[in-house]
Design an enzyme around this catalytic site. Structure first.
Site, short mmCIF file in Angstrom:
data_model
loop_
_atom_site.label_atom_id
_atom_site.label_comp_id
_atom_site.label_asym_id
_atom_site.label_seq_id
_atom_site.Cartn_x
_atom_site.Cartn_y
_atom_site.Cartn_z
CD GLU A 1 45.66 0.55 22.22
OE1 GLU A 1 45.93 1.10 23.31
OE2 GLU A 1 46.47 -0.21 21.63
CD GLU B 1 47.03 -3.82 26.44
OE1 GLU B 1 46.03 -3.48 25.77
OE2 GLU B 1 48.21 -3.61 26.07
#
Ligand SMILES: [Zn+2]
Length: 415
Positions: free
Chosen positions: A179, A376
């Protein structure tokens, strides 16, 4: 002749640099049709066999990353469940090869940049540089060592005015190695608070800040050197073909209860026991040591544009869920005001999916930090690979959200 030899030497060097790089030839991203409850639950039940880039959610499609070896069985599985799908990416290697490359580092100047993705060495060098340049504002600390011996290096930002009973904020990123958009958000926060102190004085003077930009440094480094889409830690739990633990399923809160796996090869493998990973142990020990001073825990992930709070392991809302949602919504509003990026806010299990043993749940239950959130961040590229040119827009808008969180506690801290 000399030129040819030099060119050959250069080619050999380039080949060596990429020798360990996994190829994603034939890897596919499948996008399912919007899922009704029945199909969504059925697909979610298979989550320990699938790499969901976007999980099954009511009324929406799931995104699944599939290797060429797994493709026949995954296609059969989708057919059996009567779930239609499209091939969103037919050959990931082609997409990666054609995508904007990560620009090379500049020589001289500061160790990091927000126009390229920085590796762990550059990130750690930046923290050390700041400590040398701003000794009254910055201290470099360590939450322990990773399995491969890398420092779990973090920075404490404090104006050292000696005032006790100050509130504090703890931020981490990259517990999931692939990520890549997450560490830049942590680094931009550091940069704003330290290098742009005058503009953010109110937030620094009222609060102490702890920022750990890469909590899974082994996995993160591995995404630069070997496998771009590696997610887990790098520990060997008995099968050398399936290394690593999902550190965000490894914390000592309702470990292995739901939304995590006992399968070593699963992307959500919870580990052989709770807090088996040195990275988990390090973060737990550090947060325990400062937890009573910490007002806010923020852990940055990608992707999906969610601001999530406990609980991940149950649909039963936390007693103070309304307060957590309300502050999350205020942060989301500030982010949206920058360029329209919309976040969904709420309890993890409720708005996204079940997880247990997450750092977010443990920070609340184990470290006693009332306001605990998973952010997120937005997707980019095929999902986890926003081009480097996307970093600056994401970090600047997200910092507006961080400011809203911080101002809430700064005001409380002054009363
Ligand atoms: Zn994640």
């Amino acid at each position: 002749m000399r030129v040819a030899a030099a060119a050959l030497a250069l080619l050999a060097l380039l080949a060596a640099a990429h020798a360990n790089q996994k190829t994603y030839a034939g890897y596919r991203l499948l996008q399912t049709q919007p899922l009704d409850d029945e199909r969504g639950f059925a697909l979610a039940a298979l989550s320990d066999q699938l790499d969901f880039w976007s999980p099954p959610r009511r009324g929406e499609g799931a995104t699944i990353f599939v290797s060429p070896q797994e493709l026949p069985s995954v296609e059969a599985m989708l057919k059996r469940l009567d779930i239609g799908y499209e091939v969103a990416v037919a050959d990931m290697q082609r997409v990666l090869a054609a995508s904007e490359p990560n620009p090379a580092p500049r020589t001289g100047g500061r160790a990091i940049s927000f126009t390229r993705y920085n590796n762990i060495t550059e990130i750690h060098a930046y923290l050390d540089d700041l400590a040398a340049q701003y000794p009254n504002l910055v201290t470099v600390l360590s939450a322990g060592k990773s399995l491969e011996g890398r420092d779990l290096k973090l920075i404490k930002i404090s104006n050292s005015d000696g005032r006790t009973k100050k509130g504090a904020i703890f931020i981490d990123a990259a517990i999931h190695a692939r990520e890549w958009i997450a560490p830049p958000v942590a680094l931009y926060t550091i940069s704003q608070l330290v290098e742009n102190y005058e503009a953010n004085k109110d937030l620094v003077d009222a609060l102490d800040w702890y920022v750990l930009p890469v909590i899974n440094p082994d996995g993160y480094e591995y995404t630069f050197t070997n496998e771009r889409f590696w997610r887990k830690t790098r520990s060997n739990n008995g099968n050398p073909a399936c290394l690593g633990v999902d550190a965000n399923r490894n914390f000592e809160d309702n470990w292995l209860v739901i939304g995590s796996s006992t399968n070593l090869c699963s992307e959500t493998y919870a580990g052989p026991s709770a807090a088996s990973e040195p990275e988990t142990q390090g973060l737990e020990a550090f947060l325990k040591s400062i937890g009573s001073d910490v007002d806010l825990y923020l852990t940055f992930h990608s992707y999906g544009q969610y601001i999530l709070h406990p609980w991940g392991y149950t649909l039963t809302p936390a007693d103070d869920a309304e307060q957590l949602t309300s502050l999350g919504l205020a942060a989301a509003k500030a982010i949206e005001a920058v360029r329209g990026t919309k976040y969904t806010v709420g309890g993890s299990a409720d708005v996204l999916y079940y997880t247990s043993g997450s750092s977010q749940d443990w920070a609340k239950s184990g470290a006693g930090i009332k306001y605990s959130y998973t952010v997120e961040l937005p997707r980019g590229g095929t999902g986890f690979d926003p081009p480097a040119s996307a970093i600056l827009p994401v970090v600047t808008e997200t910092f507006e959200g961080v400011r809203v969180f911080a101002r809430f506690f700064a005001q409380r801290s002054q009363h």
